[in-house]
Motif scaffolding. Structure first.
Motif, PDB file in Angstrom:
ATOM      1  N   PHE A 142       0.845  -1.202   0.000  1.00  0.00           N
ATOM      2  CA  PHE A 142       0.000   0.000   0.000  1.00  0.00           C
ATOM      3  C   PHE A 142       0.882   1.254   0.000  1.00  0.00           C
ATOM      4  CE2 PHE A 142      -2.693  -3.355   1.567  1.00  0.00           C
ATOM      5  CZ  PHE A 142      -3.901  -3.099   0.965  1.00  0.00           C
ATOM      6  N   GLY A 143       1.641   1.409  -1.057  1.00  0.00           N
ATOM      7  CA  GLY A 143       2.580   2.513  -1.150  1.00  0.00           C
ATOM      8  C   GLY A 143       2.136   3.633  -2.058  1.00  0.00           C
ATOM      9  N   HIS A 144       3.102   4.306  -2.666  1.00  0.00           N
ATOM     10  CA  HIS A 144       2.869   5.526  -3.441  1.00  0.00           C
ATOM     11  C   HIS A 144       1.855   5.313  -4.558  1.00  0.00           C
ATOM     12  CE1 HIS A 144       3.768   9.313  -5.477  1.00  0.00           C
ATOM     13  NE2 HIS A 144       3.907   8.631  -6.603  1.00  0.00           N
ATOM     14  N   GLU A 145       1.982   4.203  -5.296  1.00  0.00           N
ATOM     15  CA  GLU A 145       1.119   3.960  -6.452  1.00  0.00           C
ATOM     16  C   GLU A 145      -0.349   3.881  -6.040  1.00  0.00           C
ATOM     17  OE1 GLU A 145       1.463   1.047 -10.345  1.00  0.00           O
ATOM     18  OE2 GLU A 145       1.811   0.202  -8.358  1.00  0.00           O
ATOM     19  N   VAL A 146      -0.605   3.150  -4.957  1.00  0.00           N
ATOM     20  CA  VAL A 146      -1.975   3.017  -4.455  1.00  0.00           C
ATOM     21  C   VAL A 146      -2.510   4.352  -3.967  1.00  0.00           C
ATOM     22  CG1 VAL A 146      -3.348   2.028  -2.576  1.00  0.00           C
ATOM     23  CG2 VAL A 146      -1.816   0.564  -3.900  1.00  0.00           C
ATOM     24  N   VAL A 147      -1.689   5.076  -3.219  1.00  0.00           N
ATOM     25  CA  VAL A 147      -2.123   6.358  -2.652  1.00  0.00           C
ATOM     26  C   VAL A 147      -2.487   7.351  -3.746  1.00  0.00           C
ATOM     27  CG1 VAL A 147      -1.334   8.380  -1.364  1.00  0.00           C
ATOM     28  CG2 VAL A 147      -0.914   6.084  -0.458  1.00  0.00           C
ATOM     29  N   GLU A 148      -1.681   7.432  -4.796  1.00  0.00           N
ATOM     30  CA  GLU A 148      -1.970   8.370  -5.878  1.00  0.00           C
ATOM     31  C   GLU A 148      -3.287   8.031  -6.568  1.00  0.00           C
ATOM     32  OE1 GLU A 148      -0.365  11.241  -6.617  1.00  0.00           O
ATOM     33  OE2 GLU A 148       0.624  10.728  -4.730  1.00  0.00           O
ATOM     34  N   LYS A 149      -3.566   6.741  -6.716  1.00  0.00           N
ATOM     35  CA  LYS A 149      -4.820   6.332  -7.342  1.00  0.00           C
ATOM     36  C   LYS A 149      -6.019   6.683  -6.450  1.00  0.00           C
ATOM     37  CE  LYS A 149      -7.205   4.414 -10.607  1.00  0.00           C
ATOM     38  NZ  LYS A 149      -7.204   4.953 -11.967  1.00  0.00           N
ATOM     39  N   ILE A 150      -5.867   6.475  -5.158  1.00  0.00           N
ATOM     40  CA  ILE A 150      -6.953   6.817  -4.228  1.00  0.00           C
ATOM     41  C   ILE A 150      -7.224   8.318  -4.258  1.00  0.00           C
ATOM     42  CG2 ILE A 150      -7.613   6.894  -1.792  1.00  0.00           C
ATOM     43  CD1 ILE A 150      -5.998   4.293  -1.435  1.00  0.00           C
ATOM     44  N   LYS A 151      -6.172   9.113  -4.250  1.00  0.00           N
ATOM     45  CA  LYS A 151      -6.337  10.574  -4.298  1.00  0.00           C
ATOM     46  C   LYS A 151      -7.067  11.009  -5.560  1.00  0.00           C
ATOM     47  CE  LYS A 151      -2.221  11.959  -1.651  1.00  0.00           C
ATOM     48  NZ  LYS A 151      -0.893  12.622  -1.769  1.00  0.00           N
ATOM     49  N   ALA A 152      -6.746  10.357  -6.665  1.00  0.00           N
ATOM     50  CA  ALA A 152      -7.308  10.765  -7.949  1.00  0.00           C
ATOM     51  C   ALA A 152      -8.758  10.348  -8.114  1.00  0.00           C
ATOM     52  CB  ALA A 152      -6.462  10.184  -9.091  1.00  0.00           C
ATOM     53  N   GLU A 153      -9.119   9.159  -7.632  1.00  0.00           N
ATOM     54  CA  GLU A 153     -10.439   8.628  -7.960  1.00  0.00           C
ATOM     55  C   GLU A 153     -11.334   8.312  -6.763  1.00  0.00           C
ATOM     56  OE1 GLU A 153     -10.558   5.570 -10.845  1.00  0.00           O
ATOM     57  OE2 GLU A 153      -9.105   6.521 -12.179  1.00  0.00           O
ATOM     58  N   TYR A 154     -10.782   8.332  -5.543  1.00  0.00           N
ATOM     59  CA  TYR A 154     -11.600   7.936  -4.388  1.00  0.00           C
ATOM     60  C   TYR A 154     -11.468   8.937  -3.248  1.00  0.00           C
ATOM     61  CZ  TYR A 154     -11.969   3.613  -6.980  1.00  0.00           C
ATOM     62  OH  TYR A 154     -12.220   2.699  -7.961  1.00  0.00           O
ATOM     63  N   ASP A 199     -13.535  10.996  -2.151  1.00  0.00           N
ATOM     64  CA  ASP A 199     -14.750  11.153  -1.348  1.00  0.00           C
ATOM     65  C   ASP A 199     -15.132   9.879  -0.599  1.00  0.00           C
ATOM     66  OD1 ASP A 199     -15.091  13.791  -2.184  1.00  0.00           O
ATOM     67  OD2 ASP A 199     -16.162  13.168  -3.987  1.00  0.00           O
ATOM     68  N   ALA A 200     -14.323   8.842  -0.710  1.00  0.00           N
ATOM     69  CA  ALA A 200     -14.642   7.566  -0.066  1.00  0.00           C
ATOM     70  C   ALA A 200     -14.165   7.561   1.383  1.00  0.00           C
ATOM     71  CB  ALA A 200     -13.993   6.416  -0.827  1.00  0.00           C
ATOM     72  N   PHE A 201     -14.741   6.673   2.184  1.00  0.00           N
ATOM     73  CA  PHE A 201     -14.206   6.393   3.511  1.00  0.00           C
ATOM     74  C   PHE A 201     -12.881   5.631   3.320  1.00  0.00           C
ATOM     75  CE2 PHE A 201     -18.804   6.617   4.369  1.00  0.00           C
ATOM     76  CZ  PHE A 201     -18.818   7.487   5.456  1.00  0.00           C
ATOM     77  N   LEU A 202     -11.862   6.022   4.069  1.00  0.00           N
ATOM     78  CA  LEU A 202     -10.557   5.374   3.944  1.00  0.00           C
ATOM     79  C   LEU A 202     -10.257   4.552   5.199  1.00  0.00           C
ATOM     80  CD1 LEU A 202      -8.338   8.204   2.400  1.00  0.00           C
ATOM     81  CD2 LEU A 202      -9.781   6.518   1.246  1.00  0.00           C
ATOM     82  N   THR A 254      -9.684  12.798  10.523  1.00  0.00           N
ATOM     83  CA  THR A 254     -10.000  14.097  11.126  1.00  0.00           C
ATOM     84  C   THR A 254     -11.318  14.650  10.607  1.00  0.00           C
ATOM     85  OG1 THR A 254      -8.785  15.339   9.422  1.00  0.00           O
ATOM     86  CG2 THR A 254      -7.542  14.628  11.373  1.00  0.00           C
ATOM     87  N   ARG A 255     -11.747  14.173   9.421  1.00  0.00           N
ATOM     88  CA  ARG A 255     -13.020  14.598   8.838  1.00  0.00           C
ATOM     89  C   ARG A 255     -14.142  13.604   9.130  1.00  0.00           C
ATOM     90  NH1 ARG A 255     -12.865  13.887   3.766  1.00  0.00           N
ATOM     91  NH2 ARG A 255     -10.764  13.037   3.428  1.00  0.00           N
ATOM     92  N   GLY A 256     -13.837  12.602   9.954  1.00  0.00           N
ATOM     93  CA  GLY A 256     -14.828  11.575  10.232  1.00  0.00           C
ATOM     94  C   GLY A 256     -15.000  10.605   9.085  1.00  0.00           C
ATOM     95  N   MET A 257     -14.006  10.569   8.180  1.00  0.00           N
ATOM     96  CA  MET A 257     -14.122   9.757   6.971  1.00  0.00           C
ATOM     97  C   MET A 257     -13.073   8.652   6.908  1.00  0.00           C
ATOM     98  SD  MET A 257     -16.636  10.815   5.008  1.00  0.00           S
ATOM     99  CE  MET A 257     -16.196  10.271   3.353  1.00  0.00           C
ATOM    100  N   HIS A 268     -25.143   5.694  -0.694  1.00  0.00           N
ATOM    101  CA  HIS A 268     -24.089   4.889  -1.301  1.00  0.00           C
ATOM    102  C   HIS A 268     -22.842   5.052  -0.448  1.00  0.00           C
ATOM    103  CE1 HIS A 268     -21.771   2.942  -4.562  1.00  0.00           C
ATOM    104  NE2 HIS A 268     -20.802   3.755  -4.166  1.00  0.00           N
ATOM    105  N   LEU A 269     -22.427   3.976   0.208  1.00  0.00           N
ATOM    106  CA  LEU A 269     -21.255   4.001   1.085  1.00  0.00           C
ATOM    107  C   LEU A 269     -20.093   3.347   0.353  1.00  0.00           C
ATOM    108  CD1 LEU A 269     -22.939   2.829   4.420  1.00  0.00           C
ATOM    109  CD2 LEU A 269     -22.596   5.163   3.623  1.00  0.00           C
ATOM    110  N   GLN A 270     -19.007   4.084   0.214  1.00  0.00           N
ATOM    111  CA  GLN A 270     -17.840   3.586  -0.500  1.00  0.00           C
ATOM    112  C   GLN A 270     -16.639   3.588   0.458  1.00  0.00           C
ATOM    113  OE1 GLN A 270     -15.833   6.052  -3.609  1.00  0.00           O
ATOM    114  NE2 GLN A 270     -16.448   4.405  -5.000  1.00  0.00           N
ATOM    115  N   PHE A 271     -16.025   2.417   0.650  1.00  0.00           N
ATOM    116  CA  PHE A 271     -14.901   2.265   1.560  1.00  0.00           C
ATOM    117  C   PHE A 271     -13.677   1.772   0.788  1.00  0.00           C
ATOM    118  CE2 PHE A 271     -18.757   1.473   3.974  1.00  0.00           C
ATOM    119  CZ  PHE A 271     -18.580   2.219   5.131  1.00  0.00           C
ATOM    120  N   VAL A 272     -12.532   2.387   1.020  1.00  0.00           N
ATOM    121  CA  VAL A 272     -11.269   1.871   0.508  1.00  0.00           C
ATOM    122  C   VAL A 272     -10.658   0.992   1.592  1.00  0.00           C
ATOM    123  CG1 VAL A 272      -8.938   2.453  -0.241  1.00  0.00           C
ATOM    124  CG2 VAL A 272     -10.873   3.833  -1.014  1.00  0.00           C
ATOM    125  N   LEU A 273     -10.366  -0.257   1.244  1.00  0.00           N
ATOM    126  CA  LEU A 273      -9.865  -1.219   2.218  1.00  0.00           C
ATOM    127  C   LEU A 273      -8.345  -1.268   2.168  1.00  0.00           C
ATOM    128  CD1 LEU A 273     -10.491  -3.454   4.282  1.00  0.00           C
ATOM    129  CD2 LEU A 273     -10.581  -5.065   2.378  1.00  0.00           C
TER     130      LEU A 273
END
Length: 501
Positions: free
Chosen positions: A263-275, A277-280, A299-302, A330-335
């Motif tokens: 779960f390094g840089h590549e994953v983080v950049e993809k989450i920032k770009a497309e997810y 608004d999801a719960f992390l 800190t945002r409750g997300m 619609h609840l979206q969670f990044v695992l």
């Protein structure tokens, strides 16, 4: 890089599995009844309890989840609760415990059962080969011993060791530096309490380097919080105390979990770009970038950062809140943890939907689990429709949607790509059935499957099993009282060699 997704849409949906891991997820939804019957019959007849880790193979988890409805002595959890559950099973009359995990877990179960007086209860692992763990290996290295010898020359020092280490390691490190075990859910509370309870203390954490760095990052964040905010985390601390402890917190810098390392840089950049608004959700063992992203979401409750159980509880709580509101959602969670967690999440979500079914009146609640993986496994998700509560769709469509596909057509596998622990997947259903069927082991054919019972002695001439259990017992005392036990404090102040009894 793309992401692999498990999508759970409301209660009724069709199933489109693709790839190795996903097909095993599909098996969970409709496990082989003959295997369930075969397993339950053996468990009941021979009084066998089963403790399994969340990261278990999805097919095995599916069978175990279904079997538990007929035989209650089956428990799937994180590593800490496994040993506690084994003791409860022994108290209920189980004569054998099957452990589905890595070897340090079966060792811990064996030792804790012995400590509780159940030395006659057999404990069996699920492979004739060694079931390793990269973190456990890191803590048994000469580099880790050097790390602790440095600690021993800096009194007063406390060694906080992750529970995911061998009993032998716990014993040998405890004789070098007074030691308490921790989990990803209690490590922060343990360290803060230690600093509050022992003046001028040095804390040495290991072996997970990412978790150590994340703890240091968290304390640096706390150092700029208000005293009131810090007091909510720990009542005995403030900005001054947090700032003063920072240079006295040390962590090992050469150990990590091979799964969470993905779960390094590549994953983080993809989450920032497309997810964004999801719960992390993120396990405490992930690299710093993923940790920081999830902490910001928290800190945002997300977001949530913690143990596997913390992640599961976070998802369940947000779904329960949505079901209580009974409005379209619609609840979206990044695992951000190992893929085996998906099975427990599916089970928990289905259970909540079933519990709320009669109370829903037309609401359309969707849950989506986004499971990020490395670029070796790429996928797209598509869903053809969803169904509302109160639908007249037949019960046979009562399935969850699992629809990742990949460019190669194969999908996530234990050989690379997705975050799946190859060691955990050594615990097969065939091995479990084989062990259960051969018990009681009158001919000693299962000797290679027995959990280690350490009769060896430490450098100070004490039993490894006895000394190795002490850091675990110190943690149990802390969990019960929120304070370090007096014995451990004396050990820290006087050193293990001269600690008064």
């Amino acid at each position: 890089m793309e992401v692999k997704c498990l999508v759970i849409y409301c209660k009724f949906a069709f199933l489109f599995p693709h790839g190795v891991i996903v097909k095993l997820q599909a098996m969970f939804l409709s496990p082989d009844n003959s295997k369930i019957v075969e397993l339950v019959n053996a468990l009941v007849e021979k009084k066998i309890g089963i403790v399994a880790h969340f990261y278990m193979d999805p097919e095995v988890q599916g069978i175990l989840t279904a079997a538990k409805r007929q035989w209650p002595h089956i428990h799937i959890s994180d590593s800490l609760v496994m040993a506690d559950s084994a003791v409860q099973m022994a108290e209920a009359g189980c004569e054998y415990i099957a452990v589905l995990g890595v070897d340090f877990m079966s060792e811990n179960v064996r030792a804790i059962l012995d400590q509780a007086g159940f030395n006659k209860v057999g404990v069996y692992r699920m492979s004739s080969e060694q079931i390793g763990c990269s973190l456990a290996d890191a803590a048994s290295s000469s580099a880790y011993t050097h790390f602790l010898k440095t600690a021993s020359r800096s009194p007063p020092s406390l060694h906080v060791i992750y529970i995911n280490t061998s009993l032998e390691t716990k014993a040998h490190t405890h004789e070098l530096v007074p030691t308490i075990t921790c989990t990803s859910s209690n490590v922060v509370a343990t360290i803060l309490q230690a600093f509050a309870q022992i003046p001028d203390l040095n804390v040495w954490y290991g072996p997970d380097s990412y978790m150590g760095a994340n703890i240091a990052d968290l304390f640096q964040r706390m150092a700029i919080m208000s005293d009131e905010e810090i007091a909510e985390i720990h009542p005995d601390h403030n900005r001054k105390t947090i700032s003063s402890l920072l240079p006295r917190l040390h962590y090992y810098q050469n150990g990590n979990c091979i799964v969470h390392d993905m779960f390094g840089h590549e994953v983080v950049e993809k989450i920032k770009a497309e997810y964004c608004d999801a719960f992390l959700t993120a396990h405490f063992e992930v690299p710093g970038e993923m940790f920081s992203l999830s902490m910001e979401a928290k800190t945002r409750g997300m977001g949530v950062v913690g143990s596997t159980q913390n992640i599961l509880d976070f998802i369940k709580n947000h779904l329960k809140q949505a079901l209580d509101r009974n409005v379209d959602n619609h609840l979206q969670f990044v695992l951000g943890t190992e893929s085996g967690m998906i099975t427990s999440i599916v089970a928990a979500v289905r259970e909540l939907f079933d519990a709320y079914e009669s109370r829903q009146e037309g609401s359309n609640i969707e849950v989506e689990i986004v499971f990020p993986v490395s670029s070796d496994a790429v996928s797209k998700t598509s869903v053809n429709g969803s169904h509302r509560f109160g639908s007249s769709v037949a019960d046979e469509l009562d399935k969850l949607t699992i629809v990742p596909g990949v460019n190669s057509g194969e999908g996530c596998s234990i050989h690379g790509g997705c975050a799946s622990c190859p060691y955990m997947k050594m615990n097969s259903l065939a091995a479990l059935l084989n062990v259960c069927q051969q018990l009681p082991d009158e001919d000693n054919r299962l000797s290679v499957y027995k959990a280690n019972r350490f009769n060896a002695k430490t450098a100070l001439g004490k039993l490894v099993a006895e000394v190795g259990c002490e850091p675990i017992l110190h943690m149990r005392h802390f969990q019960a009282t929120k304070k370090l036990p007096d014995k451990l404090v004396r050990q820290v102040m006087h050193g293990n060699r001269g600690e008064p009894s």
